[in-house]
Design a protein around this motif. Structure first.
Motif, mmCIF file in Angstrom:
data_model
loop_
_atom_site.group_PDB
_atom_site.id
_atom_site.type_symbol
_atom_site.label_atom_id
_atom_site.label_comp_id
_atom_site.label_asym_id
_atom_site.label_seq_id
_atom_site.Cartn_x
_atom_site.Cartn_y
_atom_site.Cartn_z
ATOM 1 N N GLU A 103 0.812 -1.214 0.000
ATOM 2 C CA GLU A 103 0.000 0.000 0.000
ATOM 3 C C GLU A 103 0.850 1.271 0.000
ATOM 4 O OE1 GLU A 103 -2.439 -3.316 1.783
ATOM 5 O OE2 GLU A 103 -0.401 -2.548 2.059
ATOM 6 N N LEU A 122 -2.830 13.653 2.050
ATOM 7 C CA LEU A 122 -2.718 12.204 2.214
ATOM 8 C C LEU A 122 -2.169 11.834 3.590
ATOM 9 C CD1 LEU A 122 -1.404 11.030 -1.286
ATOM 10 C CD2 LEU A 122 -3.743 11.427 -0.509
ATOM 11 N N VAL A 127 -6.190 8.813 4.546
ATOM 12 C CA VAL A 127 -5.233 7.902 3.896
ATOM 13 C C VAL A 127 -4.080 7.597 4.835
ATOM 14 C CG1 VAL A 127 -3.566 7.675 2.023
ATOM 15 C CG2 VAL A 127 -5.842 8.574 1.549
ATOM 16 N N LYS A 130 -5.215 5.250 7.518
ATOM 17 C CA LYS A 130 -5.361 3.890 7.015
ATOM 18 C C LYS A 130 -4.006 3.211 6.871
ATOM 19 C CE LYS A 130 -7.405 0.313 5.170
ATOM 20 N NZ LYS A 130 -8.210 -0.619 6.028
ATOM 21 N N LEU A 327 -8.104 2.317 -1.713
ATOM 22 C CA LEU A 327 -7.167 3.246 -1.085
ATOM 23 C C LEU A 327 -6.777 4.352 -2.059
ATOM 24 C CD1 LEU A 327 -5.346 3.927 1.371
ATOM 25 C CD2 LEU A 327 -3.577 2.508 0.310
ATOM 26 N N ALA A 331 -7.347 8.352 -1.848
ATOM 27 C CA ALA A 331 -6.275 9.326 -2.036
ATOM 28 C C ALA A 331 -6.663 10.379 -3.075
ATOM 29 C CB ALA A 331 -4.986 8.623 -2.462
ATOM 30 N N SER A 334 -9.115 12.740 -1.520
ATOM 31 C CA SER A 334 -8.487 13.635 -0.534
ATOM 32 C C SER A 334 -7.739 14.758 -1.245
ATOM 33 C CB SER A 334 -7.524 12.844 0.348
ATOM 34 O OG SER A 334 -8.215 11.913 1.148
#
Length: 338
Positions: A103, A122, A127, A130, A327, A331, A334
């Motif tokens: 990731e 981010l 993000v 996470k 994900l 991103a 965001s």
């Protein structure tokens, strides 16, 4: 006898008041980094160690070991070594840890982040939360973010304005398949090598160019090894993460855990400030200093940058699936809302 009992009781009380388990702390905790001060990365790590030492009155002594020396110079093994307890702590690159944490390749998606506000969106938003959850599940405790900066491209042959200008150039890249795919899509010949091997390769002409943040270009004096063309294209960024091995973390008292965490946050903020110095707003002093060394600095127009985005879109889409589509969507959202 009564006096002796009182003295003994007082001694026991003093021991109880001392930080729990402090006697079990190591004499030294080793922090792994790739580069030392005066690179912003090294400064962030050194600041963390200094702050923790001061704020714990020396209970926790941390020392920075740069050059990835704790993993025999192989920076891509740093995360695994920390997870296994071979090293205690690290201020590590998301790029170097991405082979073990897929990731983290998010930050290496070509042209995902157009500016510093996008990086902040981010790392300081959902993000970032996470990603810290993912790292926590892998046996390390992430504490804070720092920054190595946007990675720009340099070479010894010619100014780079278009993807065609990269065609055939031998480019040193970090040990990540995503970087290899990106430069291949742009027509270059990428060669993966560690940072320790990069400057000698540039010196001998074994490679024509490289990609690194401006701060690294300046502090390492890459302009002295024929890299007289630098293009600012902001194609990927390199956030850094402060982290601690889980067992080491669990050995600290809650009070000391909070001190170590807050020191990482404070040191990270300082590292980000230094990494961006002379690169934002009306302050372009870092770029001007490089130009004064005889380097031709190219700042892409929006149209020129779009050509690179178009040329690497296939790589972006392929790696979005590999990383985690949800994900990456998070991103993108965001960044759009930054």
């Amino acid at each position: 006898m009564q006096i002796m009992k009182l003295a003994l009781a007082a001694g026991l009380a003093a021991m109880t008041a001392a930080p729990a388990l402090a006697a079990d702390y190591k004499e030294e905790y080793k922090i792994s980094t790739v580069v030392p001060a005066p690179f912003p990365w090294g400064i962030a790590a050194e600041t963390w160690a200094e702050m923790v030492g001061e704020r714990t009155d020396g209970r926790i002594k941390m020392k920075v070991y740069p050059g990835a020396q704790l993993v025999s110079g192989d920076q891509t093994k740093e995360f695994t070594a920390m997870r296994r307890g071979i090293i205690d702590m690290a201020v590590g690159s998301t790029i170097n840890w991405s082979p073990q944490v897929k990731e983290l390749n998010l930050f290496s998606l070509p042209f995902l982040m157009p500016d510093y506000a996008a990086i902040d969106a981010l790392t300081q938003g959902p993000v970032g939360d996470k990603l810290f959850e993912i790292l926590s599940d892998k046996g390390v405790v992430p504490l804070a973010w720092a920054e190595n900066g946007f990675r720009e491209v340099s070479n010894s042959q010619k100014p780079i304005h278009t993807p065609e200008d990269l065609a055939g150039l031998k480019m040193r890249v970090v040990g990540s398949p995503l970087f290899n795919d990106t430069f291949t899509a742009l027509g270059a010949n990428p060669t993966q090598m560690s940072w320790a091997d990069a400057k000698p390769a540039l010196t001998t002409g074994a490679v024509d160019g490289q990609e690194n943040p401006v701060s690294v270009f300046a502090v390492a004096k890459i302009y002295e090894v024929g890299q007289n063309n630098l293009t600012l294209w902001h194609y990927v960024a390199d956030p850094l993460i402060f982290a601690v091995n889980q067992d080491v973390w669990d050995s600290f008292t809650p009070e000391d855990q909070e001190i170590v965490r807050q020191a990482a946050i404070d040191a990270g903020a300082k590292g980000i400030e230094i990494a961006r110095e002379g690169m934002t707003g009306n302050d372009k002093s870092a770029i001007e200093a490089i130009e004064a060394k005889g380097v031709d600095v190219v700042e892409l127009t929006e149209e020129e940058r779009q050509a690179f985005i178009d040329a690497t879109r296939g790589v972006y889409d392929e790696w979005k699936e590999k990383i985690d589509p949800e994900l990456v969507d998070m991103a993108e959202e965001s960044i759009a809302n930054r």
